[in-house]
Write a protein that holds these residues in place. Structure first.
Motif, short mmCIF file in Angstrom:
data_model
loop_
_atom_site.label_atom_id
_atom_site.label_comp_id
_atom_site.label_asym_id
_atom_site.label_seq_id
_atom_site.Cartn_x
_atom_site.Cartn_y
_atom_site.Cartn_z
N ALA A 149 -10.28 -21.25 48.31
CA ALA A 149 -9.00 -21.72 48.53
C ALA A 149 -7.84 -21.44 47.88
CB ALA A 149 -9.17 -23.14 49.24
N GLN A 185 -6.36 -23.83 51.44
CA GLN A 185 -7.33 -24.48 51.95
C GLN A 185 -7.08 -24.48 53.75
OE1 GLN A 185 -10.21 -25.67 50.88
NE2 GLN A 185 -11.07 -26.07 52.91
N ASN A 226 -15.31 -28.48 50.74
CA ASN A 226 -14.75 -28.14 49.42
C ASN A 226 -14.16 -29.28 48.49
OD1 ASN A 226 -13.53 -26.34 47.61
ND2 ASN A 226 -12.14 -25.10 49.30
#
Length: 708
Positions: A62, A100, A154
């Protein structure tokens, strides 16, 4: 034993898998998404999802993706004057926030195309300190997995309390590798796969040509030996971080594989138990030695064990073989389970049918192997037999006796049953043994080696039989002419030639098995049909199967078509020599010097028995040839003049076999002239020694003069 235990470590009973994909895999040059790699990854995960696996994805990338997008936006919004000024570093947290959403958008688009639903879960280090959070996390993930949803985790870098992404390594987890390990433990995963931009963990930087891939990480052995290269070009910690995370997870009970995310099939290969990447497992030290054994160490250990074997009584050596036979039958299921993995892998790899046929270990074959081992045990002890006894002077007697050669190195093809035959012959003849089998049979070879060596008493030691698992070790072994006494290669012409050209050790064996059946004009046609059927169809992949059928010209009108029909009606593809192809209207063979090892053969018409003999000498491999005839004079002529290791009259070429010859088993079939020829059993693995006895009254002085 690494391959065997690796497949048992995680390839069976795996349900829940955590897959972590690194930044270097997700992104390509300039920080852009590597669409091809990500697409292949999503396809693999979607297939696992449809197969019933519970898949959890931890994805980096990301921040790198966000940085690339913000740099572009910064460039678009800057004046020419702005671009002349030094550019400030972009805020990592801003990059994380922008990247992201872009990364997740791609995953959603790709998984939608594959009819899979994905969900985003962003977590922070501090959250895992909360017991209620961990409970809720488990419940949420379980609900998603029950609905076949793939959770994508994440770290929420955009609002993380870390000073800056990639710089602060404090906390419960400190990067996505450690997050993946933490999730694997928290969510009780069965396997963790860390995908990197290299094949696995190396002994040094992967770019260093002297670095070697570590297939199984053993903490006690490798933690002080590894030299790490630079950290990841894009991610937080590179291989150092992965190893730390893998060790933590593995020693907590979660098997871990670090492997390349660049190969589209690696996840599938891992789940099939194939040796890819580096395995981390809490039991790893039980599967591989902590200290490396060199080729010389293996050969010396085999020699020392062989001397202990020779020191046993004849009955004790015989009992070892009985124990091996019992062990083969007792472990039939385990042997077949490992063998089926080899066969499945060979079929999926698209190997030829003949090679796959050689791999298969059926219950009947295992039972037959056990019976042949017992038969070998029941034979007369070959060691110490007096071959010649001479009184050279009054009270002085010389005896010539049979003796083991010493240490054998056998390089054999993808036939796991050959391992059993070779090992039992080595034990019966008192020799040490080093084995290198085909990679296609590595699991079968590993389990058979374990079963056999476990049956050898500690007084002799399992190092009597060493299993060489790497092709790279062969050149080192071939240099050891001071500790290895005979090499027997069983394989292609190329393999045999390479070995002969690279070693001073005596070499025994054959390359091709181009076996002929000559059907004479005076044959019994029904007998000829039975013989060629057996010679070609009983086991087409065997080295003693018929590859060329020679037919007397007088049978062109009455007999040739019947012989060809027998073959073709049983699925044999028939090619012709120049003469036969014109008569039968069949494709012409590309060469007479060809071993099919399958349901195919060549047929040619010859003038007479002399034409057959000439053809065999020009195109044969001096392996096994036979004549079918009722004319005894012609048969005698053929038997005397064909210069092959085995020549038969009215018998199938398949008869050329150690078991059928009453040898119990064979280590191979030699087409050379020194020192054994034809099927090589126990006697081919022996040499001689001389003993000198001096008789003085009622006592004798025993002196071994074999080295004098």
């Amino acid at each position: 034993m690494e391959e065997l235990d690796r497949s048992r470590a995680f390839a069976k009973d795996v349900k829940r898998i955590v897959v972590k994909v690194g930044t270097a895999v997700v992104t390509g040059k300039g920080g852009r998404l590597a669409l091809g790699r990500l697409g292949a990854l999503c396809e693999q995960l979607a297939e696992l999802n449809s197969d019933g696996f519970e898949v959890i994805l931890v994805s980096s990338g990301a921040v790198g993706l966000g940085r690339q997008r913000l740099r572009y936006r910064q460039l678009v919004n800057s004046s020419f004057a702005d671009l002349q000024k030094p550019q400030s570093e972009l805020d990592g947290k801003a990059c994380a926030g922008v990247g992201q959403s872009s990364l997740m958008a791609y995953y959603e688009t790709m998984f939608d195309q594959l009819d899979v639903t994905a969900a985003q879960l962003l977590v922070n280090d501090s959250s895992f300190r909360d017991k209620d959070f961990r409970k809720q996390l488990n419940e949420t993930v379980k609900s998603m997995l029950d609905l076949r949803v793939i959770p994508i985790f994440n770290e929420n870098d955009a609002i993380s309390t870390r000073r800056a992404p990639y710089q602060d390594s404090s906390g419960i987890f400190w990067d996505n590798d450690s997050l993946a390990a933490l999730l694997a433990l928290e969510l009780k995963a069965d396997l963790l796969i860390l995908l990197s931009d290299v094949e696995g963990l190396y002994t040094g930087p992967p770019s260093d040509p002297n670095s070697k891939l570590i297939h199984t990480f053993i903490k006690e052995k490798h933690q002080d030996e590894i030299t790490f290269g630079d950290k990841s070009r894009l991610g937080r910690g590179g291989m150092t971080a992965k190893v730390k995370a893998a060790v933590n997870a593995a020693y907590a009970g979660i098997p871990v594989i670090i492997t390349s995310g660049y190969s589209a099939e690696n996840i599938d290969k891992v789940l099939r138990g194939l040796r890819v990447g580096t395995l981390f497992h809490q039991d790893a030290r039980q599967w591989a030695p902590i200290t490396d054994s060199t080729a010389r160490d293996m050969a010396v250990a085999a020699r020392e064990s062989s001397r202990k074997l020779q020191a046993l009584s004849s009955e004790d050596r015989k009992q070892i073989l009985y124990n091996i036979a019992d062990a083969l039958e007792a472990n039939e299921k385990t042997i077949r389970d490992e063998n089926e993995l080899d066969v499945s892998a060979a079929q999926e790899a698209g190997f030829e049918e003949s090679l796959v046929a050689r791999l298969v270990m059926t219950p009947a074959k295992i039972s037959s192997l056990a019976a042949s081992v017992r038969k070998l045990a029941d034979m007369e002890d070959p060691i110490g037999r007096v071959l010649k006894k001479t009184e050279v002077a009054d009270g002085l007697v010389l005896e010539k006796t049979s003796s083991p050669l010493g240490v054998l190195l056998i390089v054999f093809e993808s036939r796991p049953d050959a391992l059993v035959q070779i090992a039992s012959l080595a034990i019966r003849s008192g020799n040490g043994l080093l084995l290198k089998g085909g990679k296609e049979a590595r699991r079968s070879n590993a389990i058979l080696h374990k079963v056999i060596t476990d049956a050898i008493p500690e007084t002799v030691g399992g190092k009597l039989i060493g299993l060489v698992t790497s092709r790279e070790e062969i050149p080192d072994l071939l240099k050891l002419d001071d500790v290895i006494d005979l090499v027997i290669p069983r394989g292609s012409n190329k393999l045999v030639s390479q070995i002969k050209n690279t070693t001073k050790i005596p070499v025994l064996g054959h390359a091709d098995g181009i076996c002929h059946v000559y059907v004479d004009k005076s044959c019994n046609l029904d007998m000829a049909k039975r013989i060629i059927s057996d010679a070609k169809l009983d086991y087409p992949a065997a080295c003693n199967a018929m590859e060329t059928l020679l037919v007397h010209k007088d049978l062109e009108q009455n007999g040739l078509n019947e012989l060809i029909f027998v073959l073709q009606s049983n699925g044999v593809t028939v090619y012709g020599g120049p003469r036969a192809s014109a008569i039968l209207n069949i494709p012409e063979a590309r060469s007479f010097n060809y071993e099919y090892c399958s349901k195919a053969c060549t047929v040619e018409v010859v003038e007479d028995v002399y034409g057959a003999i000439d053809h065999i000498h020009r195109h044969g491999s001096a392996h096994t040839d036979c004549i079918v005839t009722e004319d005894t004079e012609v048969a005698e002529l053929f038997l005397r003049q064909v210069d092959s290791a085995a020549v038969f009259h009215n018998a199938s070429t398949r008869f050329s076999d150690g078991a059928r010859f009453g040898l119990g088993a064979e280590v191979g079939i030699s087409t050379g002239r020194i020192h054994a020829r034809g099927p090589v059993g126990v006697e081919g693995l022996l040499t001689t020694r001389w003993y000198h006895f001096t008789y003085l009254k009622h006592h004798c002085c025993y002196v071994d003069i074999s080295s004098q």
